[in-house]
Design an enzyme around this catalytic site. Sequence first.
Site, PDB file in Angstrom:
ATOM      1  N   THR A  72       0.828  -1.207   0.000  1.00 28.24           N
ATOM      2  CA  THR A  72       0.000   0.000   0.000  1.00 28.24           C
ATOM      3  C   THR A  72       0.862   1.257   0.000  1.00 28.24           C
ATOM      4  O   THR A  72       0.611   2.196  -0.768  1.00 28.24           O
ATOM      5  CB  THR A  72      -0.949  -0.015   1.221  1.00 28.24           C
ATOM      6  OG1 THR A  72      -1.727  -1.210   1.167  1.00 28.24           O
ATOM      7  CG2 THR A  72      -1.868   1.187   1.247  1.00 28.24           C
ATOM      8  N   GLN A 179       1.374  -9.565  -6.167  1.00 31.07           N
ATOM      9  CA  GLN A 179       1.054 -11.008  -6.168  1.00 31.07           C
ATOM     10  C   GLN A 179       1.963 -11.816  -7.105  1.00 31.07           C
ATOM     11  O   GLN A 179       1.721 -13.001  -7.318  1.00 31.07           O
ATOM     12  CB  GLN A 179      -0.415 -11.226  -6.561  1.00 31.07           C
ATOM     13  CG  GLN A 179      -1.415 -10.718  -5.519  1.00 31.07           C
ATOM     14  CD  GLN A 179      -1.414 -11.527  -4.217  1.00 31.07           C
ATOM     15  OE1 GLN A 179      -0.844 -12.631  -4.143  1.00 31.07           O
ATOM     16  NE2 GLN A 179      -2.025 -10.991  -3.167  1.00 31.07           N
ATOM     17  N   SER A 199       5.333  -6.337  -1.849  1.00 24.87           N
ATOM     18  CA  SER A 199       5.012  -6.421  -0.426  1.00 24.87           C
ATOM     19  C   SER A 199       5.640  -7.694   0.141  1.00 24.87           C
ATOM     20  O   SER A 199       5.340  -8.794  -0.342  1.00 24.87           O
ATOM     21  CB  SER A 199       3.496  -6.462  -0.262  1.00 24.87           C
ATOM     22  OG  SER A 199       3.161  -6.663   1.078  1.00 24.87           O
ATOM     23  N   HIS A 201       5.300  -9.514   2.860  1.00 26.92           N
ATOM     24  CA  HIS A 201       4.546 -10.600   3.507  1.00 26.92           C
ATOM     25  C   HIS A 201       3.786 -11.475   2.518  1.00 26.92           C
ATOM     26  O   HIS A 201       3.215 -12.490   2.911  1.00 26.92           O
ATOM     27  CB  HIS A 201       3.607 -10.040   4.587  1.00 26.92           C
ATOM     28  CG  HIS A 201       2.400  -9.303   4.065  1.00 26.92           C
ATOM     29  ND1 HIS A 201       1.150  -9.862   4.108  1.00 26.92           N
ATOM     30  CD2 HIS A 201       2.250  -8.080   3.500  1.00 26.92           C
ATOM     31  CE1 HIS A 201       0.266  -8.994   3.606  1.00 26.92           C
ATOM     32  NE2 HIS A 201       0.915  -7.910   3.234  1.00 26.92           N
ATOM     33  N   THR A 237      14.238   6.232   9.878  1.00 20.20           N
ATOM     34  CA  THR A 237      15.282   5.221  10.120  1.00 20.20           C
ATOM     35  C   THR A 237      14.876   3.887   9.496  1.00 20.20           C
ATOM     36  O   THR A 237      13.732   3.456   9.642  1.00 20.20           O
ATOM     37  CB  THR A 237      15.494   5.054  11.640  1.00 20.20           C
ATOM     38  OG1 THR A 237      15.828   6.326  12.174  1.00 20.20           O
ATOM     39  CG2 THR A 237      16.592   4.057  11.941  1.00 20.20           C
ATOM     40  N   CYS A 355      -8.637  -8.115   2.083  1.00 21.04           N
ATOM     41  CA  CYS A 355      -8.914  -6.718   2.412  1.00 21.04           C
ATOM     42  C   CYS A 355     -10.398  -6.442   2.357  1.00 21.04           C
ATOM     43  O   CYS A 355     -10.908  -5.588   3.054  1.00 21.04           O
ATOM     44  CB  CYS A 355      -8.191  -5.787   1.450  1.00 21.04           C
ATOM     45  SG  CYS A 355      -6.449  -6.076   1.464  1.00 21.04           S
TER      46      CYS A 355
HETATM   47  N1  PLP Z   1      -1.800  -5.045  -4.219  1.00 20.33           N
HETATM   48  C1  PLP Z   1      -2.239  -6.313  -4.255  1.00 20.33           C
HETATM   49  C2  PLP Z   1      -2.443  -6.983  -5.558  1.00 20.33           C
HETATM   50  C3  PLP Z   1      -2.458  -7.007  -3.056  1.00 20.33           C
HETATM   51  O1  PLP Z   1      -2.870  -8.260  -3.090  1.00 20.33           O
HETATM   52  C4  PLP Z   1      -2.232  -6.320  -1.820  1.00 20.33           C
HETATM   53  C5  PLP Z   1      -2.523  -6.995  -0.532  1.00 20.33           C
HETATM   54  O2  PLP Z   1      -3.473  -7.758  -0.448  1.00 20.33           O
HETATM   55  C6  PLP Z   1      -1.765  -4.998  -1.852  1.00 20.33           C
HETATM   56  C7  PLP Z   1      -1.563  -4.399  -3.070  1.00 20.33           C
HETATM   57  C8  PLP Z   1      -1.471  -4.239  -0.586  1.00 20.33           C
HETATM   58  O3  PLP Z   1      -0.308  -4.764   0.012  1.00 20.33           O
HETATM   59  P1  PLP Z   1      -0.007  -4.553   1.588  1.00 20.33           P
HETATM   60  O4  PLP Z   1      -0.977  -5.403   2.319  1.00 20.33           O
HETATM   61  O5  PLP Z   1       1.387  -5.003   1.765  1.00 20.33           O
HETATM   62  O6  PLP Z   1      -0.171  -3.114   1.884  1.00 20.33           O
END
Ligand code: PLP
Length: 423
Positions: A72, A179, A199, A201, A237, A355
């Site tokens: 994000t 993804q 991202s 995670h 930092t 989400c």
């Molecule tokens: N973009 C996509 C395609 C995602 O699947 C996600 C998370 O589900 C995000 C952006 C946002 O990533 P983050 O959760 O690391 O902010």
Amino acid sequence: MTAHLDQNATTAAAPEVIEAMLPWLTAPSANPSARHPAGQAAADAVRAARGAVARLFGARHPREVVFTSGGTESISTALHAATATRPGRRRLVTSTVEHSATLRALEARAAAGTHDLVLIGVDRDGRLDREALFAAIDADTACVCLLVANNETGVMFELEGVGAACDAAGAAFHVDAVQAPGKVPLDVVALGCHFASLSGHKFHGPRGTGALYVREGEPFLPWFLGGPQELERRGGTENVPGIVGLGVAARLAQKKAADPAAQAALAARRDRLEATLLGALPGAWIHGAGAPRVSNTSSFGYTGWFQNETAGAGLRPGTAPDAAPDAAPSVAPDAAAVLALLAEAGVEASAGSACSAQKSGPSHVLLALGRSPAEATATLRFSLSHGTTDAELDQAAEATIEALNVLRALDSLDSPDRVLDRG
Ligand code: PLP
């Protein structure tokens, strides 16, 4: 045993990632800006991680990588830089199936009146309308934002030529590659993008870590103002343990994405899950089955199974009908009811994206594919990792078939007329 089939929502950090991070969680004085040896050791560790993440992106140079807190932040930063360095350009172009991190950030600019949003549609399988896309890129375009792979359906966009069109128009091109790692090799140079977001995670790195690719020479204005960290592109930092972990995860993901045997094994497991579900639940389908998809994601729509046993007849098995059948009205329960039964059976899956799980209402992605609200809410997402076992898949398939049979039987008891209708 728990079957973890919600890997597009988040993944467990790999053991190698945790091992590499641990010393940096306890190291005193490990601030990369410090001149003393402990600080310089931290700076070296960040440098090594930057190289690994640059290789994952397929970037030309490590300095093209900015570390962030996740997808994000990367997306919002790219959008901020793209628009702030292109004053006067009003148009923002994206697709109807983007992640909310992109859609909300773009919509906020449209709502503030600074920009106009152009939404490009997709077909019934989630493929981008490329004709409309290229027609929308012009001298008034500030930024084009598109996914590499959709988080709900796994459908991959055909992005060839978009970077060149943006270059020709002076627009920025941002790709949401969140993804992709571990599933498809990334190549920001071939994509011709100016920005790309990752991202940690999502690919067995630490939560709260991410990266933004910024093409060399692309003008940039930071989103987080403060110290001169990240070559003056993100104040604050550095999260040294997180960045080190992200670097290790990047190496692992790059190896997996480049390993045809690992990809084939992942796709075979996903396909076996789909075949089992479709075989046992006639009328059900897979959203996006007709389009190229990443090898780990399955978006399973089960409305047809509740309509009648012959729903979907005449279609390729498992593909969605072009329009909701006129016959029996849908009585399929929404995904929340199925997920509750799956959770009792130790199966983790999701309804659309994680989400959107907190907000009610059908998935905007499935609606954009032309699905009805009933079809969109009667959909489960199964997402695998390279570590998903056959036992997990068997458990998930069995529990899903059982749950949908139980719910259909309950529905029949509740609605005797509908039982008669079904014959
Ligand atoms: N973009 C996509 C395609 C995602 O699947 C996600 C998370 O589900 C995000 C952006 C946002 O990533 P983050 O959760 O690391 O902010």
